[in-house]
Design an enzyme around this catalytic site. Structure first.
Site, PDB file in Angstrom:
ATOM      1  CG  ASN A  63      -1.713   1.242   1.401  1.00 24.56           C
ATOM      2  OD1 ASN A  63      -1.750   2.084   0.507  1.00 24.56           O
ATOM      3  ND2 ASN A  63      -2.366   1.383   2.549  1.00 24.56           N
ATOM      4  CD1 TRP A  64       3.326   0.933  -2.920  1.00 25.53           C
ATOM      5  CD2 TRP A  64       3.403   2.139  -4.801  1.00 25.53           C
ATOM      6  NE1 TRP A  64       3.969   0.178  -3.864  1.00 25.53           N
ATOM      7  CE2 TRP A  64       4.025   0.900  -5.033  1.00 25.53           C
ATOM      8  CE3 TRP A  64       3.320   3.060  -5.843  1.00 25.53           C
ATOM      9  CZ2 TRP A  64       4.564   0.553  -6.272  1.00 25.53           C
ATOM     10  CZ3 TRP A  64       3.863   2.726  -7.078  1.00 25.53           C
ATOM     11  CH2 TRP A  64       4.486   1.487  -7.287  1.00 25.53           C
ATOM     12  CE  LYS A  65      -0.143   3.235   4.856  1.00 30.26           C
ATOM     13  NZ  LYS A  65      -0.064   3.349   6.302  1.00 30.26           N
ATOM     14  CG  HIS A  99      -5.810   1.932   5.293  1.00 29.41           C
ATOM     15  ND1 HIS A  99      -5.311   2.907   6.132  1.00 29.41           N
ATOM     16  CD2 HIS A  99      -4.826   1.014   5.148  1.00 29.41           C
ATOM     17  CE1 HIS A  99      -4.063   2.587   6.461  1.00 29.41           C
ATOM     18  NE2 HIS A  99      -3.752   1.446   5.889  1.00 29.41           N
ATOM     19  CD  GLU A 121      -2.917   5.568   6.803  1.00 33.72           C
ATOM     20  OE1 GLU A 121      -2.894   5.590   5.573  1.00 33.72           O
ATOM     21  OE2 GLU A 121      -2.034   5.011   7.498  1.00 33.72           O
ATOM     22  CD  GLU A 176      -3.337  -2.341   7.354  1.00 33.34           C
ATOM     23  OE1 GLU A 176      -2.407  -2.727   6.646  1.00 33.34           O
ATOM     24  OE2 GLU A 176      -3.779  -1.184   7.326  1.00 33.34           O
ATOM     25  N   GLY A 187       2.739   2.374  10.807  1.00 31.02           N
ATOM     26  CA  GLY A 187       3.690   3.472  10.657  1.00 31.02           C
ATOM     27  C   GLY A 187       4.431   3.836  11.933  1.00 31.02           C
ATOM     28  CB  SER A 224       5.493  -1.752  11.932  1.00 25.16           C
ATOM     29  OG  SER A 224       5.108  -0.420  12.229  1.00 25.16           O
ATOM     30  N   GLY A 254       2.975  -1.082   4.261  1.00 25.01           N
ATOM     31  CA  GLY A 254       3.019   0.342   3.938  1.00 25.01           C
ATOM     32  C   GLY A 254       4.444   0.775   3.627  1.00 25.01           C
ATOM     33  N   GLY A 255       5.099   1.387   4.603  1.00 21.10           N
ATOM     34  CA  GLY A 255       6.419   1.984   4.404  1.00 21.10           C
ATOM     35  C   GLY A 255       7.427   1.078   3.715  1.00 21.10           C
TER      36      GLY A 255
END
Ligand code: 13P
Length: 254
Positions: A10-12, A96, A98, A168, A174, A213, A234-235
């Protein structure tokens, strides 16, 4: 039943079209032909078309990060299931944390979005997870079950076959604080039990991903758990080096 693992990035809200292409060209070389597990990338809407073209002769699937539930209409700033399907999108992340916490998306909206994926053969990745306060108040189970119940409210067992769930925990996203494999497995088991009750035998085909993470250093131990069927990253999905290591965890990958 053995579920094929899914490793999804997920590149956000990261990467211009140029950056996205540079990343996906590297991924094409490192994991483009992996077949014993499924790989997906979910770039921002602006890069979907260009990324789709690069991925067309690979095994890597394309995902989107959100969508509206209507086919078309006066919904300024929104993107429809038809528009995504038209670009070759296969997966769509819905609910998600967010979207829930930063943009205030409620459960009933998420349920409509999940349902609207099926007419266009999109596969929803429904995200659920508790906040730190909720975990500390011992509400993890009830929060996750509530989000599950609401999110799949409109689904038939036939549709559920194409569902993926992502657990999640909000406190792990993150932050560098990954859930321990045991903490994750405990919740995955609760979700699996819910799916069994709700959808019967079909539930054995539904993958439950872990997200929060995930890194090359912790992927092996997470994936060793019985009910963890992949990861939503993510990251660590933003560089080809770390995402490829995550995809190839346990030395696997063709
Ligand atoms: P991080 O891997 O950066 O913690 O993000 C997880 C996530 O939200 C994936 O959807």
């Amino acid at each position: 039943m053995r579920r094929k693992k899914l490793l999804a990035g997920n590149w956000k809200m990261f990467k211009t079209v140029g950056d996205a292409l540079a990343l996906v060209r590297k991924l094409k070389i490192s994991v483009g032909q992996v077949r014993d597990r499924e790989v997906a990338v979910c770039p921002p809407f602006t890069s979907l078309k260009s990324v789709s073209e690069i991925l067309s002769d690979t095994q890597i699937r394309l995902g989107a990060q959100n969508m509206h539930y209507e086919k078309e209409g006066a919904f300024t700033g929104e993107i429809s299931p038809d528009m995504l399907a038209d670009l070759g999108v296969v997966y769509v992340i819905l609910g998600h944390s967010e979207r829930r916490h930063v943009f205030g998306e409620p459960d009933d909206l998420i349920a409509k979005k999940v349902q609207s994926a099926f007419p266009r053969d999109l596969k929803p990745i429904l995200c659920v997870g508790e906040t730190l306060d909720q975990r500390q108040a011992d509400q993890t189970r009830s929060v996750v079950l509530g989000q599950m119940e609401a999110g799949v409210r409109l689904l038939s067992a036939d549709q559920a076959k194409f569902l993926t769930v992502a657990y999640e925990p909000v406190w792990a996203i993150g932050t560098g604080h990954t859930a321990t494999p045991r903490q994750a497995q405990e919740v995955h088991e609760v979700i699996r039990g819910f799916l069994q009750k709700r959808f019967g035998p079909v539930s054995e085909e539904i993958r439950i991903l872990y997200g929060g993470s995930v890194k090359p250093e912790n992927i092996d131990e997470l994936m060793a758990e019985r009910d963890i069927d992949g990861a939503l990253v993510g990251g660590a999905s933003l560089t080809a080096e770390s995402f490829s290591r995550i995809v190839r965890h346990n030395g696997g990958g063709a």
